[in-house]
Motif scaffolding. Sequence first.
Motif, PDB file in Angstrom:
ATOM      1  N   SER A 157       0.787  -1.235   0.000  1.00 50.37           N
ATOM      2  CA  SER A 157       0.000   0.000   0.000  1.00 50.37           C
ATOM      3  C   SER A 157       0.818   1.284   0.000  1.00 50.37           C
ATOM      4  CB  SER A 157      -0.915   0.004   1.222  1.00 50.37           C
ATOM      5  OG  SER A 157      -0.171  -0.287   2.386  1.00 50.37           O
ATOM      6  N   ARG A 158       2.127   1.150   0.017  1.00 49.91           N
ATOM      7  CA  ARG A 158       2.956   2.347   0.117  1.00 49.91           C
ATOM      8  C   ARG A 158       2.507   3.228   1.269  1.00 49.91           C
ATOM      9  NH1 ARG A 158       6.801   2.943  -3.555  1.00 49.91           N
ATOM     10  NH2 ARG A 158       7.189   5.107  -3.073  1.00 49.91           N
ATOM     11  N   THR A 159       2.173   2.586   2.344  1.00 51.54           N
ATOM     12  CA  THR A 159       1.780   3.316   3.544  1.00 51.54           C
ATOM     13  C   THR A 159       2.489   2.676   4.726  1.00 51.54           C
ATOM     14  OG1 THR A 159      -0.390   3.838   2.630  1.00 51.54           O
ATOM     15  CG2 THR A 159      -0.161   3.945   5.023  1.00 51.54           C
ATOM     16  N   LEU A 160       3.010   3.524   5.593  1.00 52.15           N
ATOM     17  CA  LEU A 160       3.638   3.037   6.809  1.00 52.15           C
ATOM     18  C   LEU A 160       2.785   3.477   7.989  1.00 52.15           C
ATOM     19  CD1 LEU A 160       5.881   1.888   5.332  1.00 52.15           C
ATOM     20  CD2 LEU A 160       7.363   3.767   6.036  1.00 52.15           C
ATOM     21  N   ALA A 161       2.943   2.793   9.095  1.00 54.91           N
ATOM     22  CA  ALA A 161       2.197   3.202  10.279  1.00 54.91           C
ATOM     23  C   ALA A 161       3.175   3.538  11.382  1.00 54.91           C
ATOM     24  CB  ALA A 161       1.274   2.090  10.736  1.00 54.91           C
ATOM     25  N   VAL A 162       2.774   4.452  12.232  1.00 54.75           N
ATOM     26  CA  VAL A 162       3.579   4.724  13.407  1.00 54.75           C
ATOM     27  C   VAL A 162       2.672   4.646  14.616  1.00 54.75           C
ATOM     28  CG1 VAL A 162       3.334   7.177  12.946  1.00 54.75           C
ATOM     29  CG2 VAL A 162       5.038   6.437  14.578  1.00 54.75           C
ATOM     30  N   LEU A 163       3.152   3.912  15.599  1.00 49.27           N
ATOM     31  CA  LEU A 163       2.388   3.732  16.834  1.00 49.27           C
ATOM     32  C   LEU A 163       3.124   4.495  17.928  1.00 49.27           C
ATOM     33  CD1 LEU A 163       0.114   2.272  18.367  1.00 49.27           C
ATOM     34  CD2 LEU A 163       1.683   0.357  18.697  1.00 49.27           C
ATOM     35  N   THR A 164       2.478   5.495  18.493  1.00 52.75           N
ATOM     36  CA  THR A 164       3.161   6.342  19.476  1.00 52.75           C
ATOM     37  C   THR A 164       2.398   6.409  20.788  1.00 52.75           C
ATOM     38  OG1 THR A 164       2.010   8.423  19.091  1.00 52.75           O
ATOM     39  CG2 THR A 164       3.766   7.873  17.573  1.00 52.75           C
ATOM     40  N   PRO A 165       3.123   6.783  21.838  1.00 49.14           N
ATOM     41  CA  PRO A 165       2.433   7.117  23.071  1.00 49.14           C
ATOM     42  C   PRO A 165       1.637   8.396  22.798  1.00 49.14           C
ATOM     43  CG  PRO A 165       4.825   7.035  23.387  1.00 49.14           C
ATOM     44  CD  PRO A 165       4.568   6.996  21.914  1.00 49.14           C
ATOM     45  N   SER A 166       0.942   8.873  23.790  1.00 46.46           N
ATOM     46  CA  SER A 166       0.201  10.118  23.633  1.00 46.46           C
ATOM     47  C   SER A 166       1.111  11.208  23.078  1.00 46.46           C
ATOM     48  CB  SER A 166      -0.327  10.550  24.990  1.00 46.46           C
ATOM     49  OG  SER A 166      -0.614  11.925  24.970  1.00 46.46           O
ATOM     50  N   LEU A 167       0.547  12.056  22.255  1.00 47.27           N
ATOM     51  CA  LEU A 167       1.327  13.139  21.672  1.00 47.27           C
ATOM     52  C   LEU A 167       1.647  14.209  22.708  1.00 47.27           C
ATOM     53  CD1 LEU A 167      -0.518  13.503  18.276  1.00 47.27           C
ATOM     54  CD2 LEU A 167       1.581  12.287  18.770  1.00 47.27           C
ATOM     55  N   SER A 168       1.157  14.048  23.905  1.00 46.87           N
ATOM     56  CA  SER A 168       1.429  15.041  24.941  1.00 46.87           C
ATOM     57  C   SER A 168       2.902  15.056  25.345  1.00 46.87           C
ATOM     58  CB  SER A 168       0.576  14.770  26.174  1.00 46.87           C
ATOM     59  OG  SER A 168      -0.775  14.735  25.808  1.00 46.87           O
ATOM     60  N   TRP A 169       3.617  14.007  25.028  1.00 51.19           N
ATOM     61  CA  TRP A 169       5.044  14.008  25.341  1.00 51.19           C
ATOM     62  C   TRP A 169       5.812  14.711  24.235  1.00 51.19           C
ATOM     63  CZ3 TRP A 169       5.659  12.781  30.142  1.00 51.19           C
ATOM     64  CH2 TRP A 169       4.837  11.833  30.743  1.00 51.19           C
ATOM     65  N   PRO A 170       6.500  15.764  24.565  1.00 49.90           N
ATOM     66  CA  PRO A 170       7.230  16.486  23.524  1.00 49.90           C
ATOM     67  C   PRO A 170       8.283  15.598  22.854  1.00 49.90           C
ATOM     68  CG  PRO A 170       7.614  17.455  25.717  1.00 49.90           C
ATOM     69  CD  PRO A 170       6.585  16.396  25.881  1.00 49.90           C
ATOM     70  N   TRP A 171       8.813  14.688  23.599  1.00 47.01           N
ATOM     71  CA  TRP A 171       9.800  13.732  23.123  1.00 47.01           C
ATOM     72  C   TRP A 171       9.265  13.009  21.892  1.00 47.01           C
ATOM     73  CZ3 TRP A 171      10.323   8.494  22.368  1.00 47.01           C
ATOM     74  CH2 TRP A 171      11.614   7.971  22.440  1.00 47.01           C
ATOM     75  N   THR A 172       8.094  12.449  22.073  1.00 48.78           N
ATOM     76  CA  THR A 172       7.423  11.710  21.024  1.00 48.78           C
ATOM     77  C   THR A 172       7.271  12.520  19.755  1.00 48.78           C
ATOM     78  OG1 THR A 172       6.088  10.628  22.696  1.00 48.78           O
ATOM     79  CG2 THR A 172       5.259  10.581  20.456  1.00 48.78           C
ATOM     80  N   LEU A 197       0.250   6.443   8.470  1.00 49.51           N
ATOM     81  CA  LEU A 197      -0.922   6.296   9.339  1.00 49.51           C
ATOM     82  C   LEU A 197      -0.487   6.473  10.781  1.00 49.51           C
ATOM     83  CD1 LEU A 197      -2.756   3.210   7.818  1.00 49.51           C
ATOM     84  CD2 LEU A 197      -3.772   5.459   8.201  1.00 49.51           C
ATOM     85  N   LEU A 198      -1.218   7.303  11.505  1.00 46.67           N
ATOM     86  CA  LEU A 198      -0.853   7.583  12.881  1.00 46.67           C
ATOM     87  C   LEU A 198      -1.758   6.856  13.864  1.00 46.67           C
ATOM     88  CD1 LEU A 198       0.800   9.304  14.889  1.00 46.67           C
ATOM     89  CD2 LEU A 198      -0.939  11.074  14.622  1.00 46.67           C
ATOM     90  N   PHE A 199      -1.159   6.085  14.739  1.00 48.79           N
ATOM     91  CA  PHE A 199      -1.920   5.430  15.799  1.00 48.79           C
ATOM     92  C   PHE A 199      -1.348   5.846  17.137  1.00 48.79           C
ATOM     93  CE2 PHE A 199      -2.241   2.657  12.147  1.00 48.79           C
ATOM     94  CZ  PHE A 199      -3.603   2.436  12.083  1.00 48.79           C
ATOM     95  N   THR A 200      -2.237   6.090  18.065  1.00 47.19           N
ATOM     96  CA  THR A 200      -1.845   6.578  19.377  1.00 47.19           C
ATOM     97  C   THR A 200      -2.223   5.531  20.413  1.00 47.19           C
ATOM     98  OG1 THR A 200      -1.865   8.960  19.081  1.00 47.19           O
ATOM     99  CG2 THR A 200      -2.882   8.115  21.068  1.00 47.19           C
ATOM    100  N   ARG A 201      -1.387   5.424  21.434  1.00 44.84           N
ATOM    101  CA  ARG A 201      -1.747   4.465  22.475  1.00 44.84           C
ATOM    102  C   ARG A 201      -2.473   5.159  23.613  1.00 44.84           C
ATOM    103  NH1 ARG A 201       3.442   3.242  24.011  1.00 44.84           N
ATOM    104  NH2 ARG A 201       4.530   3.280  22.037  1.00 44.84           N
ATOM    105  N   GLY A 202      -2.948   6.368  23.312  1.00 43.23           N
ATOM    106  CA  GLY A 202      -3.540   7.216  24.335  1.00 43.23           C
ATOM    107  C   GLY A 202      -4.520   6.507  25.252  1.00 43.23           C
ATOM    108  N   ARG A 203      -5.370   5.669  24.671  1.00 42.51           N
ATOM    109  CA  ARG A 203      -6.403   5.107  25.528  1.00 42.51           C
ATOM    110  C   ARG A 203      -6.238   3.630  25.787  1.00 42.51           C
ATOM    111  NH1 ARG A 203     -11.142   6.717  22.450  1.00 42.51           N
ATOM    112  NH2 ARG A 203      -9.649   5.845  21.014  1.00 42.51           N
ATOM    113  N   GLY A 204      -4.982   3.235  25.961  1.00 45.55           N
ATOM    114  CA  GLY A 204      -4.696   1.885  26.446  1.00 45.55           C
ATOM    115  C   GLY A 204      -5.202   0.731  25.598  1.00 45.55           C
ATOM    116  N   ARG A 205      -5.747  -0.259  26.242  1.00 45.94           N
ATOM    117  CA  ARG A 205      -6.136  -1.500  25.580  1.00 45.94           C
ATOM    118  C   ARG A 205      -7.052  -1.259  24.401  1.00 45.94           C
ATOM    119  NH1 ARG A 205      -3.989  -4.922  27.850  1.00 45.94           N
ATOM    120  NH2 ARG A 205      -4.878  -6.665  26.708  1.00 45.94           N
ATOM    121  N   GLU A 206      -7.946  -0.318  24.571  1.00 46.77           N
ATOM    122  CA  GLU A 206      -8.899  -0.028  23.509  1.00 46.77           C
ATOM    123  C   GLU A 206      -8.159   0.413  22.245  1.00 46.77           C
ATOM    124  OE1 GLU A 206     -12.607   3.041  22.767  1.00 46.77           O
ATOM    125  OE2 GLU A 206     -11.227   3.276  24.466  1.00 46.77           O
TER     126      GLU A 206
END
Lengths: 335, 335
Positions: free
Chosen positions: A60-75, A94-103
């Motif tokens: 698909s010529r698409t990559l995904a990134v899984l990050t902690p909440s964007l609230s961390w400036p580090w991230t 594609l941006l995925f956030t782990r902001g809300r845990g298991r969900e």
Amino acid sequence: MRVTIADVARAAGVSKSTVSRVLNSKGEVDVRTAERVRHVIDRLGYVPSSRAVGLARGRSRTLAVLTPSLSWPWTVEVLQGAVDVVEAAGYGLLLFTRGRGRESMARFVGQVSANAFDGLLVIEPEGEVEAAAALHRAGLPVVLVGDRAHHPVFPSVTTTNALGGAAAARHLLALGRRAPLVVTGPRRFGSVRERLDGFVSALEAHGVEHDPRRVVEGDFTERSGVEAVEKLLADDLELDAVFAHNDLGAAGALRALRAAGRRVPEDVAVVGFDDVPLARCTDPPLTTVRQPLRAMGTAAANLLLSRLGEAPPPAEPAVLPTELVIRDSAPRPAP
Amino acid sequence: MRVTIADVARAAGVSKSTVSRVLNSKGEVDVRTAERVRHVIDRLGYVPSSRAVGLARGRSRTLAVLTPSLSWPWTVEVLQGAVDVVEAAGYGLLLFTRGRGRESMARFVGQVSANAFDGLLVIEPEGEVEAAAALHRAGLPVVLVGDRAHHPVFPSVTTTNALGGAAAARHLLALGRRAPLVVTGPRRFGSVRERLDGFVSALEAHGVEHDPRRVVEGDFTERSGVEAVEKLLADDLELDAVFAHNDLGAAGALRALRAAGRRVPEDVAVVGFDDVPLARCTDPPLTTVRQPLRAMGTAAANLLLSRLGEAPPPAEPAVLPTELVIRDSAPRPAP
DNA sequence: CTGAAAGCGCTTACAG
DNA sequence: CTGAAAGCGCTTACAG
């Protein structure tokens, strides 16, 4: 409606195969034919449907990134580095956030299985290292950025945490400080343990014993920097320096010290870690162990692309150097 | 290899049509059949290919967000709000950055035409308002978040900038300040003009004439806050307050004031705008006009989803309220 | 050098 | 309630 490859083929008087060939410069095509097709493409403003291309090619010529909440400036800094590379390579991100845990994770895994992307970048993985390993085993290219550099399974990008901790210690020693408080991050992070080890080892190498009561576990928030200082002062332990495992914590320490009437850097020198943009804005500006966050993001993205065969294997090492940046919270020692 | 709908159909002894029906709960399916199919799906761990579904349906359940560089903390907070909503709706989120100008935009437009997503969120558009309008006319749902709320063409989310500016002015007046410096952002931003208008009008309503020499155009960087203060002091203009159009600029002002030996808030009170995380970490912490950044992101994402028919039209207004947050850089006036 | 045909993995009328 | 078939818009052997 939408113009398709069939429209182009018809208008150019060729087959879809031929259009596809000139689109992808694959196989031999007569120069004049190619020219004509290209002309029609321009005229019609044709752009291949990414969905159809993806389905036919299986990628698909698409990559995904899984990050902690964007609230961390580090991230965010790491993410920006990755975005730069991914966009330049013509990939979607594609941006995925782990902001809300298991969900969040459940949703994420769904998208993975749906084959929505070709490769995955995991920023500072925590619980999901195992999940990532499973994806990796299943054939999905995965690259980690964070402190799991020594993870046996997948490639990753990290920094010289222990050296960074040691550099902080030596700087404080050079300033004549002998009683530093260390505000760590959560101990479960490898990076935290390395920073602490490097710091303490460097002290001991200089004959300075480090009192374990001067190590307080924080959680990378500003609050935890405040509380660590308050706790130490409440326990009536003296301190002439603070080494915080991130800049947010250092900023908190700065605030608590001022509230307690200690001058920085005269009474207490403060060193942070990361060098996020905030570090220049505190008062005084923070001396800090710089991580090349942006470069970590670009290195990781390049590593991932190289695993897709889309970029040459990166020349950069997977372990990027930290660097002590000296500002007023712990200035250069007098010569 | 990958398990497909055909595998499931075979294993369950039904047709692909039927599997598709239970997958999408569309049309009538015998309860027992459905149960059997679901069981096979579980056993095989089948997940529909997002590419194939997208191609067949003509939609991709993916949204895109186009943002300025992630280096602006403002952007990141809005983005996080949008991410939360988009993920919860089961949509993917493609991230595009305008970091590298025309080049980024060209790539972006390519992806648009490739039909890679169903809707677009543009955060703080600048030059690309026209491009966005074109996409909108071409049928792509577009929502803006930023200061173009009054744009005739598309829905957008913004805040009460003028009221925010007025609130800042009234607070400073209540503190007895009569000679404020205003560090604006670039004038091309509507939000900047509104904040300035609101501020100056409120001053004049209190009979305080505002000297135009006390308005300095900045560019939202910390640096520009420093320079604005330095310029005013060099010009020998007195000041007893600073109103910066963003927190970064306010932080710069704080630094320059301290360097010049002015006490904050005693000599000069400082008010920022945004309330990004940094605002709590400066010394003293910033009084600032809070924008509900996260809420702006969620409101915009909901608005976009509602235009796709995937969410009820949002009850929230498209203009969210600002709110003065009082901290030590411009404390509450004595009663 | 070029085209017809099959295939990628789904959905959706259309019959029955 | 269920299935066969066409179609979404491409790519890719296979012939010629």
